[in-house]
Design a protein around this motif. Structure first.
Motif, PDB file in Angstrom:
ATOM      1  N   GLN B  52     134.501 -23.973  35.766  1.00 42.96           N
ATOM      2  CA  GLN B  52     135.265 -22.910  35.119  1.00 42.96           C
ATOM      3  C   GLN B  52     135.353 -23.136  33.616  1.00 42.96           C
ATOM      4  OE1 GLN B  52     139.212 -22.456  36.682  1.00 42.96           O
ATOM      5  NE2 GLN B  52     139.498 -20.454  35.728  1.00 42.96           N
ATOM      6  N   LYS B  53     135.627 -24.383  33.208  1.00 45.85           N
ATOM      7  CA  LYS B  53     135.700 -24.694  31.773  1.00 45.85           C
ATOM      8  C   LYS B  53     134.367 -24.406  31.098  1.00 45.85           C
ATOM      9  CE  LYS B  53     139.464 -27.990  31.004  1.00 45.85           C
ATOM     10  NZ  LYS B  53     139.838 -29.417  30.803  1.00 45.85           N
ATOM     11  N   ALA B  54     133.296 -24.624  31.826  1.00 46.46           N
ATOM     12  CA  ALA B  54     131.965 -24.361  31.274  1.00 46.46           C
ATOM     13  C   ALA B  54     131.668 -22.862  31.255  1.00 46.46           C
ATOM     14  CB  ALA B  54     130.906 -25.090  32.083  1.00 46.46           C
ATOM     15  N   GLY B  55     132.553 -22.070  31.852  1.00 48.67           N
ATOM     16  CA  GLY B  55     132.329 -20.618  31.877  1.00 48.67           C
ATOM     17  C   GLY B  55     131.293 -20.202  32.892  1.00 48.67           C
ATOM     18  N   LEU B  56     131.018 -21.082  33.862  1.00 50.18           N
ATOM     19  CA  LEU B  56     129.999 -20.748  34.852  1.00 50.18           C
ATOM     20  C   LEU B  56     130.586 -19.995  36.042  1.00 50.18           C
ATOM     21  CD1 LEU B  56     127.977 -24.065  34.669  1.00 50.18           C
ATOM     22  CD2 LEU B  56     127.090 -21.800  34.135  1.00 50.18           C
ATOM     23  N   ILE B  57     131.883 -20.130  36.274  1.00 49.48           N
ATOM     24  CA  ILE B  57     132.540 -19.369  37.340  1.00 49.48           C
ATOM     25  C   ILE B  57     133.859 -18.797  36.819  1.00 49.48           C
ATOM     26  CG2 ILE B  57     131.570 -20.860  39.135  1.00 49.48           C
ATOM     27  CD1 ILE B  57     134.353 -22.096  39.476  1.00 49.48           C
ATOM     28  N   THR B  58     134.371 -17.814  37.526  1.00 51.56           N
ATOM     29  CA  THR B  58     135.730 -17.313  37.295  1.00 51.56           C
ATOM     30  C   THR B  58     136.471 -17.376  38.623  1.00 51.56           C
ATOM     31  OG1 THR B  58     135.098 -15.048  37.783  1.00 51.56           O
ATOM     32  CG2 THR B  58     134.996 -15.727  35.491  1.00 51.56           C
ATOM     33  N   ARG B  59     137.797 -17.282  38.546  1.00 51.83           N
ATOM     34  CA  ARG B  59     138.589 -17.399  39.750  1.00 51.83           C
ATOM     35  C   ARG B  59     139.625 -16.292  39.787  1.00 51.83           C
ATOM     36  NH1 ARG B  59     139.687 -23.322  41.125  1.00 51.83           N
ATOM     37  NH2 ARG B  59     139.536 -22.171  43.063  1.00 51.83           N
ATOM     38  N   SER B  60     139.942 -15.836  41.016  1.00 58.55           N
ATOM     39  CA  SER B  60     140.982 -14.823  41.157  1.00 58.55           C
ATOM     40  C   SER B  60     141.998 -15.330  42.173  1.00 58.55           C
ATOM     41  CB  SER B  60     140.358 -13.500  41.617  1.00 58.55           C
ATOM     42  OG  SER B  60     139.365 -13.727  42.596  1.00 58.55           O
ATOM     43  N   ARG B  61     142.924 -14.465  42.534  1.00 56.83           N
ATOM     44  CA  ARG B  61     143.880 -14.873  43.557  1.00 56.83           C
ATOM     45  C   ARG B  61     143.823 -13.871  44.707  1.00 56.83           C
ATOM     46  NH1 ARG B  61     147.472 -18.633  44.863  1.00 56.83           N
ATOM     47  NH2 ARG B  61     147.845 -19.322  42.729  1.00 56.83           N
ATOM     48  N   ASP B  62     143.878 -14.418  45.946  1.00 57.24           N
ATOM     49  CA  ASP B  62     143.915 -13.567  47.135  1.00 57.24           C
ATOM     50  C   ASP B  62     144.856 -14.263  48.117  1.00 57.24           C
ATOM     51  OD1 ASP B  62     143.474 -12.099  49.436  1.00 57.24           O
ATOM     52  OD2 ASP B  62     141.595 -13.141  49.898  1.00 57.24           O
ATOM     53  N   GLY B  63     146.130 -13.926  48.059  1.00 53.74           N
ATOM     54  CA  GLY B  63     147.117 -14.639  48.869  1.00 53.74           C
ATOM     55  C   GLY B  63     147.200 -16.069  48.391  1.00 53.74           C
ATOM     56  N   THR B  64     147.111 -17.008  49.297  1.00 52.62           N
ATOM     57  CA  THR B  64     147.178 -18.415  48.884  1.00 52.62           C
ATOM     58  C   THR B  64     145.812 -18.924  48.435  1.00 52.62           C
ATOM     59  OG1 THR B  64     146.587 -19.544  50.933  1.00 52.62           O
ATOM     60  CG2 THR B  64     148.783 -18.597  50.819  1.00 52.62           C
ATOM     61  N   ARG B  65     144.806 -18.092  48.542  1.00 50.92           N
ATOM     62  CA  ARG B  65     143.457 -18.536  48.193  1.00 50.92           C
ATOM     63  C   ARG B  65     143.122 -18.231  46.743  1.00 50.92           C
ATOM     64  NH1 ARG B  65     141.749 -15.190  52.691  1.00 50.92           N
ATOM     65  NH2 ARG B  65     143.199 -15.904  54.303  1.00 50.92           N
ATOM     66  N   ARG B  66     142.189 -19.019  46.209  1.00 54.08           N
ATOM     67  CA  ARG B  66     141.737 -18.807  44.826  1.00 54.08           C
ATOM     68  C   ARG B  66     140.228 -18.679  44.817  1.00 54.08           C
ATOM     69  NH1 ARG B  66     144.758 -20.732  40.846  1.00 54.08           N
ATOM     70  NH2 ARG B  66     143.431 -19.283  39.730  1.00 54.08           N
ATOM     71  N   PRO B  67     139.718 -17.544  45.250  1.00 56.21           N
ATOM     72  CA  PRO B  67     138.259 -17.411  45.390  1.00 56.21           C
ATOM     73  C   PRO B  67     137.532 -17.561  44.053  1.00 56.21           C
ATOM     74  CG  PRO B  67     139.381 -15.319  45.852  1.00 56.21           C
ATOM     75  CD  PRO B  67     140.445 -16.326  45.593  1.00 56.21           C
ATOM     76  N   CYS B  68     136.309 -18.102  44.138  1.00 56.49           N
ATOM     77  CA  CYS B  68     135.469 -18.342  42.967  1.00 56.49           C
ATOM     78  C   CYS B  68     134.299 -17.379  42.999  1.00 56.49           C
ATOM     79  CB  CYS B  68     134.889 -19.751  43.000  1.00 56.49           C
ATOM     80  SG  CYS B  68     136.120 -21.014  43.243  1.00 56.49           S
TER      81      CYS B  68
END
Lengths: 114, 114
Positions: B52-68
């Motif tokens: 994520q710091k490298a900007g290669l992925i982003t993350r969202s929120r879906d309930g208790t999950r944090r999909p990439c």
DNA sequence: GACATATTTCACCATTTAGTTATATATCTT
DNA sequence: AAGATATATAACTAAATGGTGAAATATGTC
């Protein structure tokens, strides 16, 4: 450590990328490669060893000098990984686009004809 | 640390490359990404933070999950560096070929007409 | 509100990395 | 053989990396 590991590790350092860029325009000695940097000469020798172990450069002997030159095959391997990755990624997005088209067209996801 | 530094550092780890490959075929949660590995789940979280710091992925929120999911622009930058490098390298070899041709043709190195 | 699940954060450890200075080695020159 | 030059190696240090287990946080469910 896999080939790709060592290749990408080698490319991760700005000094080493600068050395490679310099070598792209021709063979150079350790002294010549050290010149643009404030680093000590042994530091450059270390970087060269990393590049050599990664198969990104080769070295010969010319009197007391040990000139370096680029070995392009290894870089090609890294490029290949990125390229394959991009293809995978593109395929996924073509599939997603098709799905969205289908939904827009008539709520009947199925094979397309283009 | 430059963008290219963090990008190539992120790509240098096989676990992270595997994660990216998995994400190329679609969004996934931390649990799902951990499953193929013997590593602990916090280890995967660390790798995800690097990506994520490298900007290669982003993350969202879906309930208790944090999909990439993958963020393709950053990879494009790395590919661009490799591509520019290859061009430089090719240019050098075209020049070298021309020089050899000239020497073979008549011992008068000079500009060519093609 | 209590509990379960998904994920992150913390404190720690071992290894690797990138740098340093000082010293050693190899080759050419005289 | 002595001296000069180019490079490598050694010994050391500081910081970063990749892993661990234990605890904290956030969200959904009963």
């Amino acid at each position: 450590m896999s080939d790709l590991d060592t290749t990408f590790t080698a490319l991760a350092d700005p000094t080493r990328r600068a050395i490679l860029a310099r070598l792209a325009s021709g063979e150079a000695t350790v002294m010549e490669l050290s010149e643009p940097f404030t680093l000590s000469q042994p530091a450059i020798s270390k970087h060269l060893k990393v590049l050599q172990k990664a198969g990104l450069i080769t070295r010969s002997r010319d009197g007391t000098r040990r000139p370096c030159r680029i070995q392009p095959e290894t870089l090609a391997q890294a490029t290949h990984w990125l390229e394959e990755f991009r293809k995978l990624w593109d395929a996924r997005f073509r599939a997603l686009d098709d799905l969205l088209d289908d939904m827009k067209a008539g709520h009947e996801p199925g094979p397309r004809d283009h």
